[in-house]
Design a protein around this motif. Structure first.
Motif, short mmCIF file in Angstrom:
data_model
loop_
_atom_site.label_atom_id
_atom_site.label_comp_id
_atom_site.label_asym_id
_atom_site.label_seq_id
_atom_site.Cartn_x
_atom_site.Cartn_y
_atom_site.Cartn_z
N ILE A 137 14.07 -6.51 -1.57
CA ILE A 137 14.50 -7.83 -1.09
C ILE A 137 13.94 -8.10 0.31
N GLY A 138 14.00 -7.09 1.17
CA GLY A 138 13.49 -7.25 2.53
C GLY A 138 12.00 -7.55 2.55
N SER A 139 11.25 -6.86 1.69
CA SER A 139 9.80 -7.10 1.63
C SER A 139 9.52 -8.53 1.18
N PHE A 140 10.30 -9.01 0.21
CA PHE A 140 10.13 -10.38 -0.27
C PHE A 140 10.47 -11.39 0.84
N CYS A 141 11.57 -11.13 1.55
CA CYS A 141 11.99 -12.03 2.63
C CYS A 141 10.95 -12.09 3.75
N MET A 142 10.30 -10.96 4.02
CA MET A 142 9.32 -10.91 5.11
C MET A 142 8.13 -11.82 4.85
N ILE A 143 7.79 -12.04 3.58
CA ILE A 143 6.62 -12.86 3.27
C ILE A 143 6.99 -14.24 2.75
N ALA A 144 8.19 -14.40 2.18
CA ALA A 144 8.55 -15.67 1.54
C ALA A 144 8.64 -16.82 2.53
N LYS A 167 16.61 1.05 -2.61
CA LYS A 167 15.41 0.49 -3.24
C LYS A 167 15.51 -1.03 -3.32
N VAL A 168 16.68 -1.53 -3.73
CA VAL A 168 16.89 -2.98 -3.83
C VAL A 168 16.75 -3.63 -2.45
N ALA A 169 17.32 -2.99 -1.42
CA ALA A 169 17.23 -3.52 -0.05
C ALA A 169 15.77 -3.59 0.40
N ILE A 170 14.99 -2.56 0.08
CA ILE A 170 13.58 -2.55 0.45
C ILE A 170 12.82 -3.66 -0.27
N VAL A 198 0.84 -1.20 0.00
CA VAL A 198 0.00 0.00 0.00
C VAL A 198 0.88 1.26 0.00
N CYS A 199 1.95 1.24 0.78
CA CYS A 199 2.86 2.38 0.82
C CYS A 199 3.50 2.62 -0.54
N PHE A 200 3.88 1.54 -1.22
CA PHE A 200 4.45 1.67 -2.57
C PHE A 200 3.42 2.26 -3.54
N CYS A 201 2.16 1.82 -3.40
CA CYS A 201 1.11 2.33 -4.29
C CYS A 201 0.84 3.81 -4.06
N VAL A 202 0.96 4.26 -2.81
CA VAL A 202 0.66 5.65 -2.47
C VAL A 202 1.85 6.58 -2.72
N PHE A 203 3.05 6.16 -2.27
CA PHE A 203 4.22 7.04 -2.31
C PHE A 203 5.32 6.60 -3.27
N GLY A 204 5.28 5.33 -3.72
CA GLY A 204 6.44 4.83 -4.44
C GLY A 204 7.53 4.48 -3.44
N PRO A 205 8.75 4.21 -3.90
CA PRO A 205 9.84 3.84 -2.99
C PRO A 205 10.37 5.00 -2.14
N ILE A 206 10.00 6.25 -2.43
CA ILE A 206 10.39 7.46 -1.71
C ILE A 206 11.87 7.80 -1.89
N VAL A 207 12.76 6.83 -1.61
CA VAL A 207 14.21 7.08 -1.66
C VAL A 207 14.70 7.05 -3.11
N ASP A 208 15.77 7.79 -3.38
CA ASP A 208 16.35 7.84 -4.71
C ASP A 208 17.50 6.85 -4.90
#
Length: 215
Positions: A76-83, A71-74, A56-66
């Motif tokens: 990968i971390g999101s994938f690891c949290m659910i995988a 971005k890659v860390a975010i 939802v945060c990605f849909c509203v704001f995108g990755p925010i950071v440049d």
């Protein structure tokens, strides 16, 4: 739950909470299958709620950071949290495959002289996998309970991250509440795969890097 959070915060990548909860329940005469399935379902609800929040945060704001590395860390971390919890849940619904894998591992350990009575250990693990699978399927039949658990987990994440929002207000800054929630969600996602106890050090470092967008 308190014991689980304690062991999460002192083990690498915060993976110690559920194993200790399983040990604690089994020690207090809860059947092995149920003692395993309950913490796993709770863990799955927590991780699913976090994953939905990040999406939802990605849909509203995108990755925010440049920074592309952040971005890659975010991601990968999101994938690891659910995988991990998702694979455990799927694995539980194919007990025959689970038993084959367990039997292969036990046979290998027997050849290495680590397991002495191979048949007895296999029988014990077969019974354990069946109980675990039945228990998870039983819990899965209570849809209202699962939905309630998911909503409670989502509220817990929001309340936890909201603490930072009030700190931001106390410092004299004025930021949208959900924007701060997104920053905290990204920080947790980015540090999810760093193998430090409770994510310590990594959490602070990523928060500093991700929070730099506030400058």
């Amino acid at each position: 739950m308190v014991l689980g959070r304690y062991f999460d915060n002192i083990t690498p990548s915060a993976v110690g909470g559920q194993p200790y909860q399983i040990y604690y329940l089994h020690k207090h005469k809860v059947p092995a299958g149920i003692a395993t399935s309950l913490p796993v379902v709770c863990f799955f609800m927590q991780q699913l709620a976090f994953f939905v929040l990040v999406v939802v945060c990605f849909c509203v704001f995108g990755p925010i950071v440049d920074n592309p590395w952040l971005k890659v860390a975010i991601y990968i971390g999101s994938f690891c949290m659910i995988a991990l919890p998702l694979s455990i849940m799927v694995f539980a619904f194919i007990p025959k495959t689970a038993q084959k894998i367990v039997r292969f591992v036990i046979a290998l350990l027997h050849k290495l002289k680590i397991v002495k009575n191979k048949d007895a250990v296999m029988y014990k693990f077969d019974s354990y996998v069946n109980d675990y699978s039945k228990s998870l399927k039983s819990i899965g039949g209570h849809k209202k309970t699962l939905i309630s658990g998911f909503l409670m987990a989502l509220i817990c994440w929001l309340l936890n991250f909201s603490a930072v929002y009030f700190i931001v207000l106390a410092s004299g800054q004025s930021l949208p509440w959900f924007y701060v929630i997104a920053l905290m969600a990204y920080t947790n996602a980015a540090s999810a795969f760093i193998p430090t106890p409770g994510g310590s050090g990594a959490m602070e470092g990523f928060f500093y890097l991700i929070g730099s967008v506030l400058d």
